[in-house]
Design a protein around this motif. Sequence first.
Motif, PDB file in Angstrom:
ATOM      1  N   PRO A 127     -20.439  65.853   9.109  1.00 28.00           N
ATOM      2  CA  PRO A 127     -20.013  67.211   9.441  1.00 28.00           C
ATOM      3  C   PRO A 127     -19.759  67.401  10.937  1.00 28.00           C
ATOM      4  O   PRO A 127     -18.775  68.037  11.327  1.00 28.00           O
ATOM      5  CB  PRO A 127     -21.189  68.078   8.965  1.00 28.00           C
ATOM      6  CG  PRO A 127     -21.785  67.306   7.836  1.00 28.00           C
ATOM      7  CD  PRO A 127     -21.654  65.873   8.237  1.00 28.00           C
ATOM      8  N   GLN A 128     -20.602  66.788  11.788  1.00 25.01           N
ATOM      9  CA  GLN A 128     -20.452  66.935  13.246  1.00 25.01           C
ATOM     10  C   GLN A 128     -19.136  66.337  13.767  1.00 25.01           C
ATOM     11  O   GLN A 128     -18.657  66.717  14.836  1.00 25.01           O
ATOM     12  CB  GLN A 128     -21.617  66.246  13.972  1.00 25.01           C
ATOM     13  CG  GLN A 128     -22.994  66.838  13.656  1.00 25.01           C
ATOM     14  CD  GLN A 128     -23.212  68.202  14.286  1.00 25.01           C
ATOM     15  OE1 GLN A 128     -22.484  68.596  15.188  1.00 25.01           O
ATOM     16  NE2 GLN A 128     -24.197  68.940  13.799  1.00 25.01           N
ATOM     17  N   THR A 156     -19.908  65.023  24.597  1.00 28.64           N
ATOM     18  CA  THR A 156     -20.927  64.745  23.590  1.00 28.64           C
ATOM     19  C   THR A 156     -21.872  65.936  23.421  1.00 28.64           C
ATOM     20  O   THR A 156     -21.960  66.808  24.284  1.00 28.64           O
ATOM     21  CB  THR A 156     -21.771  63.511  23.985  1.00 28.64           C
ATOM     22  OG1 THR A 156     -22.295  63.743  25.309  1.00 28.64           O
ATOM     23  CG2 THR A 156     -20.950  62.242  23.975  1.00 28.64           C
ATOM     24  N   GLY A 157     -22.594  65.960  22.279  1.00 27.95           N
ATOM     25  CA  GLY A 157     -23.626  66.961  22.015  1.00 27.95           C
ATOM     26  C   GLY A 157     -23.139  68.389  22.154  1.00 27.95           C
ATOM     27  O   GLY A 157     -22.037  68.751  21.771  1.00 27.95           O
ATOM     28  N   ARG A 158     -24.000  69.239  22.727  1.00 25.40           N
ATOM     29  CA  ARG A 158     -23.689  70.657  22.883  1.00 25.40           C
ATOM     30  C   ARG A 158     -22.456  70.877  23.759  1.00 25.40           C
ATOM     31  O   ARG A 158     -21.705  71.823  23.588  1.00 25.40           O
ATOM     32  CB  ARG A 158     -24.889  71.390  23.535  1.00 25.40           C
ATOM     33  CG  ARG A 158     -26.057  71.664  22.630  1.00 25.40           C
ATOM     34  CD  ARG A 158     -25.728  72.507  21.422  1.00 25.40           C
ATOM     35  NE  ARG A 158     -25.081  73.796  21.713  1.00 25.40           N
ATOM     36  CZ  ARG A 158     -24.436  74.505  20.810  1.00 25.40           C
ATOM     37  NH1 ARG A 158     -24.310  74.067  19.580  1.00 25.40           N
ATOM     38  NH2 ARG A 158     -23.891  75.662  21.129  1.00 25.40           N
ATOM     39  N   GLN A 194     -17.309  69.474   2.601  1.00 31.96           N
ATOM     40  CA  GLN A 194     -17.857  68.253   3.204  1.00 31.96           C
ATOM     41  C   GLN A 194     -18.589  68.550   4.520  1.00 31.96           C
ATOM     42  O   GLN A 194     -19.291  67.696   5.048  1.00 31.96           O
ATOM     43  CB  GLN A 194     -16.730  67.241   3.488  1.00 31.96           C
ATOM     44  CG  GLN A 194     -15.999  66.757   2.246  1.00 31.96           C
ATOM     45  CD  GLN A 194     -16.906  66.023   1.284  1.00 31.96           C
ATOM     46  OE1 GLN A 194     -17.669  65.135   1.664  1.00 31.96           O
ATOM     47  NE2 GLN A 194     -16.848  66.391   0.009  1.00 31.96           N
ATOM     48  N   LEU A 195     -18.391  69.749   5.060  1.00 34.49           N
ATOM     49  CA  LEU A 195     -19.027  70.098   6.336  1.00 34.49           C
ATOM     50  C   LEU A 195     -20.372  70.798   6.157  1.00 34.49           C
ATOM     51  O   LEU A 195     -20.988  71.236   7.120  1.00 34.49           O
ATOM     52  CB  LEU A 195     -18.098  71.002   7.170  1.00 34.49           C
ATOM     53  CG  LEU A 195     -16.737  70.414   7.547  1.00 34.49           C
ATOM     54  CD1 LEU A 195     -16.002  71.360   8.470  1.00 34.49           C
ATOM     55  CD2 LEU A 195     -16.878  69.048   8.204  1.00 34.49           C
ATOM     56  N   VAL A 252     -22.731  73.605  11.471  1.00 33.93           N
ATOM     57  CA  VAL A 252     -21.322  73.262  11.705  1.00 33.93           C
ATOM     58  C   VAL A 252     -20.413  74.367  11.148  1.00 33.93           C
ATOM     59  O   VAL A 252     -19.526  74.879  11.844  1.00 33.93           O
ATOM     60  CB  VAL A 252     -20.964  71.890  11.073  1.00 33.93           C
ATOM     61  CG1 VAL A 252     -19.457  71.628  11.180  1.00 33.93           C
ATOM     62  CG2 VAL A 252     -21.745  70.777  11.752  1.00 33.93           C
ATOM     63  N   LEU A 253     -20.667  74.771   9.895  1.00 36.15           N
ATOM     64  CA  LEU A 253     -19.845  75.823   9.280  1.00 36.15           C
ATOM     65  C   LEU A 253     -19.982  77.142  10.029  1.00 36.15           C
ATOM     66  O   LEU A 253     -18.994  77.836  10.260  1.00 36.15           O
ATOM     67  CB  LEU A 253     -20.238  76.012   7.810  1.00 36.15           C
ATOM     68  CG  LEU A 253     -19.729  74.939   6.830  1.00 36.15           C
ATOM     69  CD1 LEU A 253     -20.295  75.162   5.442  1.00 36.15           C
ATOM     70  CD2 LEU A 253     -18.209  74.912   6.765  1.00 36.15           C
ATOM     71  N   TYR A 254     -21.210  77.488  10.418  1.00 30.48           N
ATOM     72  CA  TYR A 254     -21.403  78.736  11.171  1.00 30.48           C
ATOM     73  C   TYR A 254     -20.638  78.719  12.486  1.00 30.48           C
ATOM     74  O   TYR A 254     -19.965  79.673  12.852  1.00 30.48           O
ATOM     75  CB  TYR A 254     -22.892  78.997  11.439  1.00 30.48           C
ATOM     76  CG  TYR A 254     -23.564  79.731  10.305  1.00 30.48           C
ATOM     77  CD1 TYR A 254     -23.125  81.001   9.930  1.00 30.48           C
ATOM     78  CD2 TYR A 254     -24.617  79.166   9.610  1.00 30.48           C
ATOM     79  CE1 TYR A 254     -23.726  81.683   8.878  1.00 30.48           C
ATOM     80  CE2 TYR A 254     -25.229  79.836   8.557  1.00 30.48           C
ATOM     81  CZ  TYR A 254     -24.775  81.097   8.200  1.00 30.48           C
ATOM     82  OH  TYR A 254     -25.368  81.765   7.163  1.00 30.48           O
ATOM     83  N   THR A 255     -20.744  77.607  13.188  1.00 37.34           N
ATOM     84  CA  THR A 255     -20.044  77.493  14.480  1.00 37.34           C
ATOM     85  C   THR A 255     -18.553  77.736  14.290  1.00 37.34           C
ATOM     86  O   THR A 255     -17.939  78.545  14.995  1.00 37.34           O
ATOM     87  CB  THR A 255     -20.282  76.096  15.101  1.00 37.34           C
ATOM     88  OG1 THR A 255     -21.671  75.934  15.314  1.00 37.34           O
ATOM     89  CG2 THR A 255     -19.543  75.932  16.414  1.00 37.34           C
TER      90      THR A 255
END
Length: 267
Positions: free
Chosen positions: A91-92, A108-110, A136-137, A144-147
């Motif tokens: 998902p990421q 990378t990351g945040r 799939q996310l 991930v979906l919320y973002t």
Amino acid sequence: LAPCAGTCYQQAKQVLHAAVPDRLQGRERETGILRQFLQEHVLGRRPGSLYVSGAPGTGKTACLSRVLLDCKDKLAGSKTVVLNCMALGSPQSVFPALAQHLGLPVATGRERVRSLEKHLTAQGPMVLLVLDELDQLESKGQDVLYTLFEWPQLPSSRLVLVGLANALDLTDRSLARLRAHPAGSPQLLHFPPYTKEQLTRILQERLGQVAGDPVVDSAALQFCARKVSAVSGDARKALDVCRRAVEVVELEVRGQTLLKPLPGGES
């Protein structure tokens, strides 16, 4: 199936492939809603999101692909990114994939999410992000979906998000928090299974493109449509069943032709 010269079987198999046709039978309402959504949000420069649900083979991706093709010139002033989430490793992975399409440096990351947010709230053309196989996310905490679904709500956002998935209740199940902000809830569009009549029309329209007498008998088409609509209403399945039937007859005819005596007899 009607016997015919070999080429008509080739043509029939070609038109029965699950390619995107010029017009989608039985999906006029859904096509209109998709067109309207893009008109209001991408062309009207209003960020927003749309969640499209429906079982496999109900025409979600085909409809959106058709609308994107038809509106290609109008959407030329905006940036369109289409990602199939099935092809992502996790998902990421959606974030680096999107960054790459937008021409952003790899972070990378945040920092990765922050740089995307900065880009999507800066001045510039509207960004239309289409995520196929959105389910799939799904991840722990659904971060991930919320973002993704919260991005269109950011001040001065220029993101329009369209997500497609099989599950009807993905937004209820995984994105309940979005409902706390009615403006943040995605617009919903559901594709119901195709009916027997719709499947019959789809098959007739496809096979109507083959020159000469009908390759598949009308009663056989209706039988196929009835069986598929009873099980799934999946248009791809109906096209597949007909294509295989044509292949079987083609092989039989070829076999009979090989066994026939040489000239003098019927060809």
